[in-house]
Structure formats: C-alpha cells, structure tokens
Design a protein around this motif. Structure first.
Motif, PDB file in Angstrom:
ATOM      1  N   ALA A 145      38.011  46.592  42.560  1.00  0.00           N
ATOM      2  CA  ALA A 145      36.575  46.878  42.545  1.00  0.00           C
ATOM      3  C   ALA A 145      35.918  46.280  41.301  1.00  0.00           C
ATOM      4  N   ASN A 146      36.608  46.333  40.172  1.00  0.00           N
ATOM      5  CA  ASN A 146      36.052  45.789  38.927  1.00  0.00           C
ATOM      6  C   ASN A 146      36.027  44.271  38.914  1.00  0.00           C
ATOM      7  N   SER A 147      36.976  43.646  39.607  1.00  0.00           N
ATOM      8  CA  SER A 147      37.036  42.191  39.589  1.00  0.00           C
ATOM      9  C   SER A 147      36.152  41.548  40.660  1.00  0.00           C
ATOM     10  N   ALA A 148      35.627  42.355  41.565  1.00  0.00           N
ATOM     11  CA  ALA A 148      34.747  41.814  42.609  1.00  0.00           C
ATOM     12  C   ALA A 148      33.463  41.318  41.963  1.00  0.00           C
ATOM     13  N   PRO A 149      32.928  40.176  42.443  1.00  0.00           N
ATOM     14  CA  PRO A 149      31.689  39.649  41.861  1.00  0.00           C
ATOM     15  C   PRO A 149      30.531  40.604  42.105  1.00  0.00           C
ATOM     16  N   LYS A 150      29.731  40.778  41.093  1.00  0.00           N
ATOM     17  CA  LYS A 150      28.580  41.672  41.186  1.00  0.00           C
ATOM     18  C   LYS A 150      27.367  40.856  41.593  1.00  0.00           C
ATOM     19  N   GLU A 151      26.702  41.326  42.615  1.00  0.00           N
ATOM     20  CA  GLU A 151      25.587  40.580  43.170  1.00  0.00           C
ATOM     21  C   GLU A 151      24.356  40.630  42.282  1.00  0.00           C
ATOM     22  N   ASN A 152      24.106  41.763  41.676  1.00  0.00           N
ATOM     23  CA  ASN A 152      22.890  41.932  40.897  1.00  0.00           C
ATOM     24  C   ASN A 152      23.143  41.797  39.401  1.00  0.00           C
ATOM     25  N   ALA A 153      24.076  40.964  39.040  1.00  0.00           N
ATOM     26  CA  ALA A 153      24.389  40.793  37.629  1.00  0.00           C
ATOM     27  C   ALA A 153      23.249  40.056  36.939  1.00  0.00           C
ATOM     28  N   THR A 154      22.758  40.630  35.854  1.00  0.00           N
ATOM     29  CA  THR A 154      21.693  39.999  35.089  1.00  0.00           C
ATOM     30  C   THR A 154      22.209  39.706  33.708  1.00  0.00           C
ATOM     31  N   SER A 155      21.764  38.612  33.150  1.00  0.00           N
ATOM     32  CA  SER A 155      22.215  38.275  31.804  1.00  0.00           C
ATOM     33  C   SER A 155      21.349  39.019  30.800  1.00  0.00           C
ATOM     34  N   GLU A 156      22.018  39.674  29.860  1.00  0.00           N
ATOM     35  CA  GLU A 156      21.303  40.419  28.837  1.00  0.00           C
ATOM     36  C   GLU A 156      21.169  39.552  27.595  1.00  0.00           C
ATOM     37  N   LYS A 157      20.031  39.670  26.963  1.00  0.00           N
ATOM     38  CA  LYS A 157      19.819  38.916  25.739  1.00  0.00           C
ATOM     39  C   LYS A 157      20.435  39.689  24.584  1.00  0.00           C
ATOM     40  N   GLY A 158      20.933  38.962  23.587  1.00  0.00           N
ATOM     41  CA  GLY A 158      21.539  39.588  22.428  1.00  0.00           C
ATOM     42  C   GLY A 158      20.496  40.278  21.560  1.00  0.00           C
ATOM     43  N   THR A 159      20.967  41.145  20.709  1.00  0.00           N
ATOM     44  CA  THR A 159      20.107  41.863  19.792  1.00  0.00           C
ATOM     45  C   THR A 159      19.995  41.072  18.508  1.00  0.00           C
ATOM     46  N   ASP A 160      18.785  40.991  17.988  1.00  0.00           N
ATOM     47  CA  ASP A 160      18.547  40.279  16.737  1.00  0.00           C
ATOM     48  C   ASP A 160      18.822  41.243  15.583  1.00  0.00           C
ATOM     49  N   VAL A 161      19.805  40.912  14.761  1.00  0.00           N
ATOM     50  CA  VAL A 161      20.193  41.766  13.644  1.00  0.00           C
ATOM     51  C   VAL A 161      19.951  41.017  12.350  1.00  0.00           C
TER      52      VAL A 161
END
Length: 98
Positions: A29-45
């Motif tokens: 289940a974890n290795s199945a491709p996720k359809e609604n995967a969105t790329s998250e932007k990194g946090t500016d530190v």
C-alpha cells in the motif's frame, strides 16, 4: 453427555505469519503510486549570526596530534596510566560540581 462432532475445525495460523502478511500488505500500500501527490515547497530558514558563526567555526577542541600519540602508545603497549592522578581529578570534579 455427548460430544458434538458437527463443528468444523479451522487451521490456526501462527502469529508471525499473520504479522508478515500484514506487513507485506502495508508495504504494498505504501509503495503504490499516489494519484494526488503534490510537491511541497521547502521552508525558508534563516540562521542567526551566532549560529552562522558556530557553523563556520573551523577550530577544534581536540588536539589531534596528542590523540595520535596516545593511540600509538596504546598500540605499542607503552601507555603509562597515573591512577592516583586520575582519581584525584575525578574527586576534584565531583567536589567542584557541588
């Protein structure tokens, strides 16, 4: 009194086999491709000036030449330990911490 022979018996699956099956299902289940995967932007530190200074500090608290000499003495069986001096320093540290 009679024994009821009409009940069907079922095989018992060992717990470790059940756990392996559940783990395999979870991994699938974890290795199945996720359809609604969105790329998250990194946090500016931003680091503080002190943190930047500590990060850039190249000075060393360890005398590497002395460490090598001690390693060589241990390898050659030449290291002499002053147990009384060690005990005195340990006791002094304990008394200083009080």
């Amino acid at each position: 009194m009679s024994i009821n022979h009409t009940l069907k018996t079922q095989l018992v699956t060992p717990a470790h086999v059940q756990q392996e099956v559940k783990l395999a299902q979870r991994n699938l289940a974890n290795s199945a491709p996720k359809e609604n995967a969105t790329s998250e932007k990194g946090t500016d530190v931003k680091l503080s000036a002190l943190t930047q200074q500590i990060k850039a500090d190249d000075s060393r608290d360890i005398n590497l030449d002395r460490v090598e000499k001690i390693k060589d003495a241990i390898r050659n069986g030449e290291l002499k330990m002053d147990y009384e001096k060690i005990a005195q320093v340990l006791m002094q540290n304990i008394l200083d911490d009080r």
